[in-house]
Design an enzyme around this catalytic site. Sequence first.
Site, mmCIF file in Angstrom:
data_model
loop_
_atom_site.group_PDB
_atom_site.id
_atom_site.type_symbol
_atom_site.label_atom_id
_atom_site.label_comp_id
_atom_site.label_asym_id
_atom_site.label_seq_id
_atom_site.Cartn_x
_atom_site.Cartn_y
_atom_site.Cartn_z
ATOM 1 N N HIS A 95 0.819 -1.221 0.000
ATOM 2 C CA HIS A 95 0.000 0.000 0.000
ATOM 3 C C HIS A 95 0.851 1.270 0.000
ATOM 4 O O HIS A 95 0.320 2.363 -0.169
ATOM 5 C CB HIS A 95 -0.930 0.017 1.211
ATOM 6 C CG HIS A 95 -1.937 -1.086 1.194
ATOM 7 N ND1 HIS A 95 -2.827 -1.265 0.173
ATOM 8 C CD2 HIS A 95 -2.179 -2.099 2.070
ATOM 9 C CE1 HIS A 95 -3.592 -2.334 0.412
ATOM 10 N NE2 HIS A 95 -3.205 -2.852 1.560
ATOM 11 N N GLU A 116 -5.457 -12.210 7.123
ATOM 12 C CA GLU A 116 -6.299 -11.015 6.981
ATOM 13 C C GLU A 116 -7.721 -11.322 6.547
ATOM 14 O O GLU A 116 -8.488 -10.386 6.262
ATOM 15 C CB GLU A 116 -5.702 -10.058 5.942
ATOM 16 C CG GLU A 116 -4.221 -9.796 6.073
ATOM 17 C CD GLU A 116 -3.738 -8.672 5.185
ATOM 18 O OE1 GLU A 116 -3.928 -7.513 5.555
ATOM 19 O OE2 GLU A 116 -3.166 -8.958 4.120
ATOM 20 N N ASP A 160 -7.689 -5.257 7.489
ATOM 21 C CA ASP A 160 -8.341 -6.127 6.509
ATOM 22 C C ASP A 160 -9.128 -7.232 7.204
ATOM 23 O O ASP A 160 -10.211 -7.613 6.743
ATOM 24 C CB ASP A 160 -7.309 -6.745 5.552
ATOM 25 C CG ASP A 160 -7.035 -5.819 4.374
ATOM 26 O OD1 ASP A 160 -8.001 -5.256 3.832
ATOM 27 O OD2 ASP A 160 -5.858 -5.652 4.010
HETATM 28 C C1 3PY Z 1 -4.098 -4.568 7.687
HETATM 29 O O1 3PY Z 1 -4.388 -4.260 8.847
HETATM 30 O O2 3PY Z 1 -4.896 -5.060 6.876
HETATM 31 C C2 3PY Z 1 -2.745 -4.359 7.206
HETATM 32 O O3 3PY Z 1 -2.422 -4.826 6.132
HETATM 33 C C3 3PY Z 1 -1.805 -3.559 8.040
HETATM 34 O O4 3PY Z 1 -0.892 -2.906 7.248
HETATM 35 MG MG MG Z 2 -3.968 -5.583 4.933
#
Ligand code: 3PY
Ligand code: MG
Length: 265
Positions: free
Chosen positions: A46, A151, A177
């Site tokens: 990101h 995630e 995420d």
């Molecule tokens: C998230 O919290 O999804 C991340 O990728 C942190 O950078």
């Molecule tokens: Mg993430």
Amino acid sequence: MAAFALAGRLRAGETVFSGWCMMGSPIVAETIAREGFAAVVLDAQHGLWDTAGLVAGIGAVHHAGAAAMVRVPLNDFALVSRALDFGAEAIIAPMINNAADARQFAAAAKYPPLGERSFGPPRATMLQGQMPATEYLPAANSGTLTLAMIETPEALANAEAIAATPGIDALFIGPYDLSTSLSAGKAQDINAPEVDKAIDQICAAALKAGKIPGIYCRDASRALDMVKRGFRFVTVGSDFSLMRESLAASLKTLAVARGGSRDAF
Ligand code: 3PY
Ligand code: MG
């Protein structure tokens, strides 16, 4: 700095706090390292890093006495090997959802017999004190680290299988995420009960497999809470968020002193 210091510390059971750099600037990454973090993540998922920036940023962080880590973009397993060749000591891969993803990640990061990493690390050997190739090759698999990001609900269900995959060294939680996907896009609440429960479940899955539990944290107080809950690799804030918070605090102080107006400082 001792060779492969980050892996040495984490494999010895120490807790490590890391900075996080999104701005794509080697000097910003170096600044984070010089404040005293043991590691700095250069976020190429990101964040704003291009290839040339990563090469310079990894060197800058290393020469400031910290370990450079790279978060690669989604499914960019070619950059896993490349960033290790540039001298990154650890790679974070996003959205590792199952054992097949984990095997692909490990294949790119580890030399045979553990994986399929192709040999050619002139910059990495230079940063590790001109280590001869004959020393780097047998040392790199344990000297560098793979952090698989958990995630999604699928990754949560497969956390034990991902952690048990040979060549995966750590589970690393992306709480934002995870909260987005667990709520089916309705919320981004990292303190929601289902996210909190998942965090403990993922930590336990890592520990069960003898792997390092890691998590992204927005600030130092949450980072300390996560250490109390068993996490040993913990990132603290990011350059963007820390800079914005610090600027906002300065502007607030000025506004209060000027009777509440934020105009024309
Ligand atoms: C998230 O919290 O999804 C991340 O990728 C942190 O950078
Ligand atoms: Mg993430």
